[in-house]
Write an enzyme that holds these catalytic residues in place. Sequence first.
Site, PDB file in Angstrom:
ATOM      1  N   HIS A  59       2.071  -2.447-102.542  1.00  0.00           N
ATOM      2  CA  HIS A  59       1.840  -0.715-102.190  1.00  0.00           C
ATOM      3  C   HIS A  59       0.562  -0.282-102.124  1.00  0.00           C
ATOM      4  O   HIS A  59      -0.300  -0.753-101.313  1.00  0.00           O
ATOM      5  CB  HIS A  59       2.265  -0.877-104.251  1.00  0.00           C
ATOM      6  CG  HIS A  59       1.090  -1.870-104.708  1.00  0.00           C
ATOM      7  ND1 HIS A  59      -0.501  -1.170-104.698  1.00  0.00           N
ATOM      8  CD2 HIS A  59       0.688  -2.407-106.121  1.00  0.00           C
ATOM      9  CE1 HIS A  59      -0.787  -1.621-105.598  1.00  0.00           C
ATOM     10  NE2 HIS A  59      -0.230  -2.726-106.177  1.00  0.00           N
ATOM     11  N   CYS A  75      -0.695  -8.498-106.039  1.00  0.00           N
ATOM     12  CA  CYS A  75      -0.201  -7.687-105.891  1.00  0.00           C
ATOM     13  C   CYS A  75      -0.658  -7.037-103.965  1.00  0.00           C
ATOM     14  O   CYS A  75      -1.767  -7.508-103.194  1.00  0.00           O
ATOM     15  CB  CYS A  75      -0.302  -6.420-106.380  1.00  0.00           C
ATOM     16  SG  CYS A  75       1.063  -6.055-107.597  1.00  0.00           S
TER      17      CYS A  75
END
Length: 298
Positions: free
Chosen positions: A177, A193
């Site tokens: 992301h 992440c």
Amino acid sequence: MVHIAVAAMIAGSQPASAQPVRHDDVIGIPAVYRTRSSDTLLDIARTYDLGYVEIRAANPGVDPWLPGEGTPIVLPTWHVLPDAPHRGLVINLPELRIYYFPPGDAPVSFPIGIGGEGKETPVGQTRIAAKRTHPTWVPTASEHAEEPDLPAVVGPGPDNPMGDYALYLGWSGYAIHGSNKPYSIGRRDSHGCIRLYPEDIERLYRSIAVGVPVTVVNQQAKVGWSGNELYLEVHPTQSDADALETTGAPRSTTPVDADDLVRRKAGFELERVDWTVVHEAEARRDGVPVQVTRALGD
């Protein structure tokens, strides 16, 4: 002496013309930037799509906040491709980079932020399970444990650490992301992440389809051919990268042992390998590809 081909760049300008490295095992164009008095390494990294640790590793001894007028900055803008299937997305954790292999086109690479110590991004194979613009962030239990005042849910907007685009992985709780903290790119600062600069995740998001395979590897050293020459690229360990963030120098002085990788990749050209150059690169661990074969005819 280690000879690295670089293309000179004028401060504040676009890269000077240079012969690109052939698209085989090596991608990108080596270059050097000369600083203006107002530059910081963070500014330069963002401008040339580099991460913080990789630009510090390539420029030991340079003050990240006051590099000074006219200082030559090595831009690690060329890369040996990871030893992994050249399809979909390949993430190499030690170099803090993601590679995208679009079908029928040349691969591209982007700097990333990944999980820190105790929150490491996992190694293995997965896929893009879902895509979402303006994602909602739901902090995990571990994130609440670290920051009890975190809200239960953070909706889209400038306070959302996921940015405007998210590619959710088949591994529960993990995504590729954007970020509302661009200075975290090129660092081990997430809870596992994979973060990208806002402009990079937007480009990647528009190119990637659900189902694309994702391979995460841990390759501190990479070896590959470009034309008739063999290149070695060695990155710092995680502890060295953590030290580079704070002090600008690796914590350890122990060289990386990539000799076997070089032998296997060199194959019948092993006699051309300059082992002095190999061992210097293993000790330096600066993330910059170096030619380790003697030129034909030497």
